[in-house]
Design a protein around this motif. Structure first.
Motif, PDB file in Angstrom:
ATOM      1  N   GLY A 100     -10.489  -2.515  -1.231  1.00  0.00           N
ATOM      2  CA  GLY A 100     -10.569  -1.065  -1.239  1.00  0.00           C
ATOM      3  C   GLY A 100     -10.395  -0.437   0.133  1.00  0.00           C
ATOM      4  O   GLY A 100     -10.938   0.639   0.403  1.00  0.00           O
ATOM      5  N   ARG A 101      -9.607  -1.074   0.985  1.00  0.00           N
ATOM      6  CA  ARG A 101      -9.422  -0.578   2.356  1.00  0.00           C
ATOM      7  C   ARG A 101      -8.121   0.224   2.474  1.00  0.00           C
ATOM      8  O   ARG A 101      -7.074  -0.182   1.972  1.00  0.00           O
ATOM      9  CB  ARG A 101      -9.392  -1.756   3.338  1.00  0.00           C
ATOM     10  N   ASP A 102      -8.183   1.363   3.129  1.00  0.00           N
ATOM     11  CA  ASP A 102      -6.994   2.159   3.392  1.00  0.00           C
ATOM     12  C   ASP A 102      -7.123   2.911   4.715  1.00  0.00           C
ATOM     13  O   ASP A 102      -6.466   3.936   4.939  1.00  0.00           O
ATOM     14  CB  ASP A 102      -6.732   3.141   2.256  1.00  0.00           C
ATOM     15  N   ASP A 103      -7.956   2.370   5.603  1.00  0.00           N
ATOM     16  CA  ASP A 103      -8.299   3.066   6.844  1.00  0.00           C
ATOM     17  C   ASP A 103      -7.500   2.570   8.044  1.00  0.00           C
ATOM     18  O   ASP A 103      -7.934   2.695   9.189  1.00  0.00           O
ATOM     19  CB  ASP A 103      -9.797   2.906   7.119  1.00  0.00           C
ATOM     20  N   PHE A 104      -6.320   2.008   7.816  1.00  0.00           N
ATOM     21  CA  PHE A 104      -5.483   1.497   8.906  1.00  0.00           C
ATOM     22  C   PHE A 104      -4.026   1.533   8.450  1.00  0.00           C
ATOM     23  O   PHE A 104      -3.726   1.719   7.267  1.00  0.00           O
ATOM     24  CB  PHE A 104      -5.892   0.071   9.293  1.00  0.00           C
ATOM     25  N   LEU A 105      -3.107   1.340   9.403  1.00  0.00           N
ATOM     26  CA  LEU A 105      -1.691   1.228   9.059  1.00  0.00           C
ATOM     27  C   LEU A 105      -1.255  -0.223   9.212  1.00  0.00           C
ATOM     28  O   LEU A 105      -1.807  -0.965  10.032  1.00  0.00           O
ATOM     29  CB  LEU A 105      -0.832   2.154   9.913  1.00  0.00           C
ATOM     30  N   MET A 106      -0.280  -0.622   8.411  1.00  0.00           N
ATOM     31  CA  MET A 106       0.207  -1.999   8.409  1.00  0.00           C
ATOM     32  C   MET A 106       1.704  -2.011   8.686  1.00  0.00           C
ATOM     33  O   MET A 106       2.450  -1.183   8.179  1.00  0.00           O
ATOM     34  CB  MET A 106      -0.083  -2.650   7.051  1.00  0.00           C
ATOM     35  N   VAL A 107       2.129  -2.958   9.508  1.00  0.00           N
ATOM     36  CA  VAL A 107       3.543  -3.203   9.775  1.00  0.00           C
ATOM     37  C   VAL A 107       3.859  -4.628   9.341  1.00  0.00           C
ATOM     38  O   VAL A 107       3.126  -5.560   9.684  1.00  0.00           O
ATOM     39  CB  VAL A 107       3.871  -3.016  11.269  1.00  0.00           C
ATOM     40  N   GLY A 108       4.925  -4.786   8.565  1.00  0.00           N
ATOM     41  CA  GLY A 108       5.316  -6.111   8.083  1.00  0.00           C
ATOM     42  C   GLY A 108       6.433  -6.710   8.908  1.00  0.00           C
ATOM     43  O   GLY A 108       6.786  -6.229   9.987  1.00  0.00           O
ATOM     44  N   GLY A 109       7.017  -7.797   8.382  1.00  0.00           N
ATOM     45  CA  GLY A 109       8.093  -8.480   9.086  1.00  0.00           C
ATOM     46  C   GLY A 109       9.070  -9.153   8.151  1.00  0.00           C
ATOM     47  O   GLY A 109       8.672  -9.743   7.155  1.00  0.00           O
ATOM     48  N   ALA A 110      10.342  -9.052   8.421  1.00  0.00           N
ATOM     49  CA  ALA A 110      11.466  -9.729   7.771  1.00  0.00           C
ATOM     50  C   ALA A 110      12.370  -8.759   7.022  1.00  0.00           C
ATOM     51  O   ALA A 110      13.569  -8.732   7.236  1.00  0.00           O
ATOM     52  CB  ALA A 110      11.039 -10.868   6.865  1.00  0.00           C
ATOM     53  N   GLY A 111      11.829  -7.956   6.088  1.00  0.00           N
ATOM     54  CA  GLY A 111      12.671  -7.012   5.364  1.00  0.00           C
ATOM     55  C   GLY A 111      12.815  -7.308   3.889  1.00  0.00           C
ATOM     56  O   GLY A 111      13.922  -7.232   3.335  1.00  0.00           O
ATOM     57  N   ALA A 112      11.705  -7.597   3.210  1.00  0.00           N
ATOM     58  CA  ALA A 112      11.732  -7.842   1.766  1.00  0.00           C
ATOM     59  C   ALA A 112      11.881  -6.522   1.010  1.00  0.00           C
ATOM     60  O   ALA A 112      11.417  -5.469   1.453  1.00  0.00           O
ATOM     61  CB  ALA A 112      10.457  -8.547   1.321  1.00  0.00           C
ATOM     62  N   LEU A 113      12.511  -6.590  -0.154  1.00  0.00           N
ATOM     63  CA  LEU A 113      12.688  -5.410  -0.986  1.00  0.00           C
ATOM     64  C   LEU A 113      11.343  -4.788  -1.354  1.00  0.00           C
ATOM     65  O   LEU A 113      11.200  -3.562  -1.354  1.00  0.00           O
ATOM     66  CB  LEU A 113      13.477  -5.766  -2.248  1.00  0.00           C
ATOM     67  N   SER A 114      10.363  -5.627  -1.656  1.00  0.00           N
ATOM     68  CA  SER A 114       9.045  -5.106  -2.029  1.00  0.00           C
ATOM     69  C   SER A 114       8.432  -4.294  -0.892  1.00  0.00           C
ATOM     70  O   SER A 114       7.769  -3.271  -1.129  1.00  0.00           O
ATOM     71  CB  SER A 114       8.105  -6.255  -2.412  1.00  0.00           C
ATOM     72  N   ALA A 115       8.668  -4.725   0.336  1.00  0.00           N
ATOM     73  CA  ALA A 115       8.158  -3.982   1.489  1.00  0.00           C
ATOM     74  C   ALA A 115       8.867  -2.637   1.615  1.00  0.00           C
ATOM     75  O   ALA A 115       8.235  -1.601   1.841  1.00  0.00           O
ATOM     76  CB  ALA A 115       8.334  -4.795   2.768  1.00  0.00           C
ATOM     77  N   PHE A 116      10.188  -2.641   1.463  1.00  0.00           N
ATOM     78  CA  PHE A 116      10.940  -1.388   1.527  1.00  0.00           C
ATOM     79  C   PHE A 116      10.458  -0.402   0.463  1.00  0.00           C
ATOM     80  O   PHE A 116      10.315   0.795   0.725  1.00  0.00           O
ATOM     81  CB  PHE A 116      12.436  -1.649   1.340  1.00  0.00           C
ATOM     82  N   GLN A 117      10.227  -0.909  -0.745  1.00  0.00           N
ATOM     83  CA  GLN A 117       9.785  -0.039  -1.832  1.00  0.00           C
ATOM     84  C   GLN A 117       8.407   0.554  -1.548  1.00  0.00           C
ATOM     85  O   GLN A 117       8.165   1.732  -1.824  1.00  0.00           O
ATOM     86  CB  GLN A 117       9.781  -0.828  -3.139  1.00  0.00           C
TER      87      GLN A 117
END
Length: 349
Positions: free
Chosen positions: A263-280
């Motif tokens: 239930g956490r939403d108190d931060f921002l997240m950056v991913g890596g590689a470029g998966a479609l799920s991440a773009f969506q």
């Protein structure tokens, strides 16, 4: 901070964009200029899309047991099919080094014109790269590098240090006005050099932001399951932080599950590689994932372009040199809500 687009990068200057089937955007090493365009300095034409000397390319990669590796195979195969003068011999792929060596030796015995190899282990496969080169078969070494430059004619791959650097700068700019900002890192496999490079780049970028401190780091295994388990541990240990960098979008699927369960939403997240799920998820903008830093599998398509140019004795469009370069490093663009539509078709599953 580098701009979050490859348009002004060195890679963008070298490569023109070409679309292939299934909506996958591939950056290639060939020029789309007409045949009457100015030739390279030695009066030979640079590689272009017009049919030329037939070239047989042997392609050997590891087992496609990860979304990114599967995208590597798809990009290579689709790019090869766009050329009527290219025949591609593809191995089954294996993570067993002895088996992959055997597969490459079979391609050598078939006397392919050029080899494109993404080794399961660069060090372990160096000898078979040397064997191919000594047999007169130029090798395009894709991503995981052999430990001798004599084992390949050209290397093309991703920028692991640049991934970390650009992720760090993106987070730094978002938090530069946040006093005593805290960030955490969900890394990949710690026994891989690429993981160390990504962490080093991230740490170096954060040095530009004295208000930011990295308070925790946990290594996962580039899998959904490990991402979920390790992220759960980080969330339990860190009651408050402002940003997370996750090295890999596949393990990021698991990390996002753990975040949702907590239930956490108190931060921002950056991913890596470029998966479609991440773009969506970035486009939807209804969760913590705000950006991802590319490690583009389109490098495999560019490797095919380089191999074709090698087989035809041509250079690279846009460069004056007679030959293709010795190495090419792909740019790790940052994709966020502002430019995600541009990259959506490149996302891998």
């Amino acid at each position: 901070m580098p701009e979050p687009t490859p348009r002004t990068s060195r890679r963008g200057l070298l490569f023109g964009a070409a679309a292939v089937s299934a909506g996958v955007l591939v950056t290639g090493c060939t020029s789309n200029e007409p045949s009457d365009a100015e030739p390279t300095a030695d009066d030979r034409s640079a590689a272009d899309d017009k049919p030329g000397k037939p070239v047989t390319i042997g392609f050997a990669g590891p087992q496609a047991d990860h979304g990114w590796l599967n995208a590597i195979n798809d990009n290579a195969e689709k790019r090869a099919r766009t050329y009527s003068d290219v025949t591609m011999e593809t191995t089954e792929g294996s993570n067993d080094t002895a088996q992959q060596i055997g597969q490459i030796e079979t391609l050598i015995n078939k006397k392919v014109d050029v080899l494109v190899v993404l080794p399961a282990d660069g060090k372990a496969l160096t000898q078979v790269g040397l064997k191919a080169m000594r047999a007169g078969i130029p090798v395009v070494n894709l991503d995981r590098i052999f430990n001798s430059p004599q084992a390949y004619r050209c290397w093309i791959g991703g920028d692991n240090y640049g991934m970390g650097l650009n992720a760090g700068h993106y987070i730094g700019e978002k938090l530069k006005d946040t006093p005593d900002a805290r960030v955490i890192e969900l890394a990949g496999l710690d026994n891989l050099e690429l993981t160390k490079q990504r962490t080093q780049g991230f740490d170096d970028a954060l040095k530009n932001y004295p208000n930011i401190k990295k308070v925790a780091r946990q290594a996962a295994d580039f899998t959904v399951e490990s991402g979920q388990a390790k992220m759960a541990q980080l969330l339990q240990a860190q009651s408050k932080f402002d940003a997370l960098w996750n090295h890999d979008d596949d393990q990021g699927v698991g990390a996002l599950r753990a975040i949702e369960q907590a239930g956490r939403d108190d931060f921002l997240m950056v991913g890596g590689a470029g998966a479609l799920s991440a773009f969506q998820a970035i486009k939807a903008d209804d969760g913590v994932l705000k950006a991802t830093v590319l490690y583009p599998p389109s490098m495999a398509a560019s490797a095919i372009d380089l191999a074709r140019a090698l087989g035809q004795g041509k250079g690279v469009g846009g460069l004056a040199e007679f030959e293709i370069p010795t190495s090419l490093t792909c740019y790790s663009a940052v994709v966020d809500k502002e430019n995600v539509d541009q990259y959506m078709s490149t996302g891998f599953k």
